[in-house]
Design a protein around this motif. Structure first.
Motif, PDB file in Angstrom:
ATOM      1  N   LEU A 104      35.780 -18.649 -31.068  1.00 26.63           N
ATOM      2  CA  LEU A 104      34.890 -19.501 -31.854  1.00 26.63           C
ATOM      3  C   LEU A 104      33.427 -19.270 -31.493  1.00 26.63           C
ATOM      4  O   LEU A 104      32.552 -19.315 -32.360  1.00 26.63           O
ATOM      5  N   VAL A 105      33.153 -19.036 -30.215  1.00 22.54           N
ATOM      6  CA  VAL A 105      31.770 -18.763 -29.812  1.00 22.54           C
ATOM      7  C   VAL A 105      31.232 -17.561 -30.583  1.00 22.54           C
ATOM      8  O   VAL A 105      30.143 -17.606 -31.156  1.00 22.54           O
ATOM      9  N   ASP A 106      32.015 -16.484 -30.617  1.00 22.79           N
ATOM     10  CA  ASP A 106      31.535 -15.254 -31.255  1.00 22.79           C
ATOM     11  C   ASP A 106      31.449 -15.391 -32.777  1.00 22.79           C
ATOM     12  O   ASP A 106      30.462 -14.995 -33.385  1.00 22.79           O
ATOM     13  N   VAL A 107      32.477 -15.962 -33.384  1.00 21.01           N
ATOM     14  CA  VAL A 107      32.494 -16.063 -34.846  1.00 21.01           C
ATOM     15  C   VAL A 107      31.448 -17.055 -35.340  1.00 21.01           C
ATOM     16  O   VAL A 107      30.658 -16.763 -36.247  1.00 21.01           O
ATOM     17  N   LEU A 108      31.420 -18.248 -34.742  1.00 21.77           N
ATOM     18  CA  LEU A 108      30.503 -19.279 -35.217  1.00 21.77           C
ATOM     19  C   LEU A 108      29.050 -18.963 -34.874  1.00 21.77           C
ATOM     20  O   LEU A 108      28.136 -19.389 -35.584  1.00 21.77           O
ATOM     21  N   SER A 109      28.827 -18.209 -33.809  1.00 20.38           N
ATOM     22  CA  SER A 109      27.458 -17.781 -33.505  1.00 20.38           C
ATOM     23  C   SER A 109      26.945 -16.840 -34.589  1.00 20.38           C
ATOM     24  O   SER A 109      25.770 -16.897 -34.974  1.00 20.38           O
ATOM     25  N   GLU A 110      27.816 -15.965 -35.091  1.00 20.30           N
ATOM     26  CA  GLU A 110      27.422 -15.078 -36.186  1.00 20.30           C
ATOM     27  C   GLU A 110      27.142 -15.882 -37.454  1.00 20.30           C
ATOM     28  O   GLU A 110      26.176 -15.613 -38.177  1.00 20.30           O
ATOM     29  N   LEU A 111      27.966 -16.874 -37.731  1.00 19.20           N
ATOM     30  CA  LEU A 111      27.736 -17.715 -38.904  1.00 19.20           C
ATOM     31  C   LEU A 111      26.450 -18.515 -38.749  1.00 19.20           C
ATOM     32  O   LEU A 111      25.733 -18.765 -39.728  1.00 19.20           O
ATOM     33  N   ASN A 112      26.154 -18.916 -37.516  1.00 23.62           N
ATOM     34  CA  ASN A 112      24.917 -19.653 -37.278  1.00 23.62           C
ATOM     35  C   ASN A 112      23.689 -18.762 -37.480  1.00 23.62           C
ATOM     36  O   ASN A 112      22.663 -19.195 -37.991  1.00 23.62           O
ATOM     37  N   LYS A 113      23.790 -17.481 -37.088  1.00 25.71           N
ATOM     38  CA  LYS A 113      22.709 -16.530 -37.362  1.00 25.71           C
ATOM     39  C   LYS A 113      22.462 -16.425 -38.860  1.00 25.71           C
ATOM     40  O   LYS A 113      21.320 -16.405 -39.328  1.00 25.71           O
ATOM     41  N   LEU A 114      23.558 -16.329 -39.625  1.00 23.02           N
ATOM     42  CA  LEU A 114      23.455 -16.249 -41.077  1.00 23.02           C
ATOM     43  C   LEU A 114      22.781 -17.492 -41.628  1.00 23.02           C
ATOM     44  O   LEU A 114      21.904 -17.414 -42.496  1.00 23.02           O
ATOM     45  N   ASN A 115      23.169 -18.651 -41.100  1.00 19.90           N
ATOM     46  CA  ASN A 115      22.593 -19.903 -41.571  1.00 19.90           C
ATOM     47  C   ASN A 115      21.110 -19.991 -41.257  1.00 19.90           C
ATOM     48  O   ASN A 115      20.312 -20.478 -42.060  1.00 19.90           O
ATOM     49  N   GLN A 116      20.702 -19.514 -40.086  1.00 19.77           N
ATOM     50  CA  GLN A 116      19.289 -19.542 -39.713  1.00 19.77           C
ATOM     51  C   GLN A 116      18.460 -18.644 -40.621  1.00 19.77           C
ATOM     52  O   GLN A 116      17.323 -18.981 -40.966  1.00 19.77           O
ATOM     53  N   GLU A 117      19.015 -17.516 -41.028  1.00 19.99           N
ATOM     54  CA  GLU A 117      18.316 -16.645 -41.975  1.00 19.99           C
ATOM     55  C   GLU A 117      18.145 -17.363 -43.314  1.00 19.99           C
ATOM     56  O   GLU A 117      17.087 -17.288 -43.946  1.00 19.99           O
ATOM     57  N   PHE A 118      19.190 -18.064 -43.742  1.00 21.03           N
ATOM     58  CA  PHE A 118      19.136 -18.770 -45.023  1.00 21.03           C
ATOM     59  C   PHE A 118      18.104 -19.903 -45.008  1.00 21.03           C
ATOM     60  O   PHE A 118      17.617 -20.312 -46.061  1.00 21.03           O
TER      61      PHE A 118
END
Length: 518
Positions: free
Chosen positions: A234-248
């Protein structure tokens, strides 16, 4: 004088919106700390009349009786009339995607579209991506629920005793964990879940050591192999999703990048977790790889600052009260199912990605190198944009778009080959010939520039709202709050304010008695 400055700034912003050929609204509803319901309104428009860059500005904070669609629609409609903003120029309304906002016919957007069919309804991409992260947990709910339970227990266990926190700090020094934010584990929220889980992994040696001494039950839960495996995944997957969200959530985000960012996320997850070669599973997944390397001997081993090893045996058993009868849950298969759910949720939530991709017609950096493919793609993009925008034909001439498309994109490719949509627009602003040669496509470009992608600005506005109307200032009246928010968000500096105009507004606000100077 506060209200005079507010009136001056609002007058300037509204004048700029009226002068813009098209504009869009970003609206969101919230309940503040005194339980009053408000609607916050931002506008996306072109400054300097029709030839300036796009700008997103805070406009108004409106009170509403309740949060239903009718109240919100009435409040926004009255605001548009009183502000003198022409509805025929209103291009789109972006919302957070709540049912009262986008509900068919009865939602706020649907009510506007019933009388103005050309208005686009935009579901905020940041909220969509957040919902996609939440949709991922559709299978193996017992495992994910227990991971959440263990994480929440770590938070509550730390927060209920100052003695425990002192012991944790002591152990962190022993394990050379010096991060001051490591103990700031908040209950798991969808937008920050990746960061929260990362902090949990960071202090995992200390948590296990403490629970081994004082919480035998939770120590046994936390050392289940499947739980530790999923926490690190979850750390790895959700951190990537959080990066995507920060870009958005970036200011002035280029909507033509949405498709590329999602494709990059798909590529990362597919390469790391969905590759059929099991020997390359988790390759590039930082925390899960670290866990797998430690767990080869069926134990987690942490070495403190003095070189002493602390072992925690991993137990291969199902989670307590699991409905699954298999002993361990195949962890790799579980991870693949979870990641596939992530990708499926993103695909479902971004079903209109082709529309945002079509805006690449004004982004030369996205043009194919091959001339034939270039021609084919720009034709497809133009057709998709025309279908989606649905502007009243009395305001624009569709035939001009088709006739001017080839020449315009050819010139853009030659003059701004490596630039995106917004940067290319600024290149074209200085030349009057663009407006003379391609009036239809330039007008279409204006429409595309004010299509909002997210309501992140509204969320930032409510954050500023809560900062201004704090617990110690909870009795602020709405007029004062509005004025302070406008001055805080749209702070232009003293040099940008026309003080004569502001003084005239102050003098005309009410009768004032002149006092002789002595």
């Amino acid at each position: 004088m506060l209200f005079s400055l507010r009136d001056y700034l609002r007058k300037t912003i509204l004048a700029n919106i009226r002068a813009s050929p098209f504009y869009s609204l970003l609206i969101d509803e919230s309940t503040e700390r005194t339980m009053e319901k408000h609607i916050i309104i931002y506008a996306l428009y072109l400054i300097d009349g029709e030839k300036g860059p796009a700008k997103c500005s805070f406009v108004q904070l409106l009170p509403i009786e309740n949060g239903d669609a009718e109240s919100i629609y009435n409040a926004v409609s009255v605001f548009l009339v009183e502000s003198g903003l022409p509805t025929e120029k209103l291009n789109a309304i972006a919302t957070d995607g709540a049912s009262d906002m986008i509900g068919h016919k009865t939602g706020v957007v649907g009510r506007f579209q019933s009388s103005m069919p050309h208005i686009m309804g935009i579901h905020c991409i940041t909220h969509r991506q957040t919902f996609a992260a939440k949709d991922d947990f559709v299978s193996h709910l017992d495992v994910f629920a227990f991971v959440d339970k263990v994480s929440s227990k770590a938070y509550s266990w730390l927060g209920k005793s100052s003695k425990r926190r002192a012991e944790m700090w002591q152990l962190m020094h022993e394990f050379a964990i010096m991060d001051s934010k490591a103990l700031q584990i908040h209950s798991i929220q969808w937008l920050s879940r990746g960061q929260v889980m990362e902090r949990l992994v960071h202090i995992m040696p200390v948590v296990l050591e403490q629970w081994k001494r004082h919480e035998k039950k939770w120590s046994s839960h936390a050392t289940l192999f499947v739980i530790q495996f999923m926490i690190h995944l979850l750390v790895d997957v959700l951190s990537e999703l959080n990066k995507l969200n920060q870009e958005f959530q970036r200011n002035e985000f280029d909507v033509t990048l949405i498709g590329a960012l999602i494709d990059l996320t798909f590529e990362k997850f597919t390469r790391r977790y969905l590759n059929n070669d099991m020997f390359s599973f988790e390759n590039g997944s930082k925390h899960l790889t670290m866990f797998s390397n430690m767990a080869k001997e069926n134990s987690l081993t942490f070495v403190d600052a003095k070189g002493h090893a602390h072992n925690h045996v991993l137990v291969h058993k199902p989670v307590p009260k699991s409905h699954k009868k298999k002993a361990t849950h195949d962890s790799n298969a579980l991870a693949q199912i979870y990641v596939q759910n992530v990708l499926n949720a993103l695909t479902q939530r971004f079903e209109d990605i082709s529309v945002f991709n079509a805006l690449k017609i004004f982004s030369p950096s996205s043009y194919p190198v091959d001339a034939n493919e270039h021609e084919k793609k720009t034709q497809e993009w133009l057709q998709k944009v025309i279908e989606r925008i649905n502007i009243d034909s009395s305001m624009i001439d569709m035939c001009k778009y088709i006739n001017e498309r080839e020449d315009l994109v050819g010139m853009l490719y030659r003059l701004a080959q490596n630039k995106g949509m917004h940067d290319t627009w600024e290149v074209c602003l200085g030349s009057k010939s663009w407006w003379d040669l391609y009036p239809g496509m330039m007008q279409l470009w204006q429409i595309c520039l004010v299509i909002p992608a997210s309501t992140a600005a509204c969320e930032r506005g409510f954050s500023r709202h809560n900062y201004i109307k704090s617990i110690s200032r909870s009795s602020l009246a709405l007029d004062t709050l509005n004025a302070l928010m406008l001055l805080s968000i749209d702070a232009r500096g003293i040099a940008m304010i026309d003080w004569d105009d502001a003084f005239d507004i102050w003098m005309s606000s009410k009768n004032r008695r002149a006092r002789p100077l002595e």
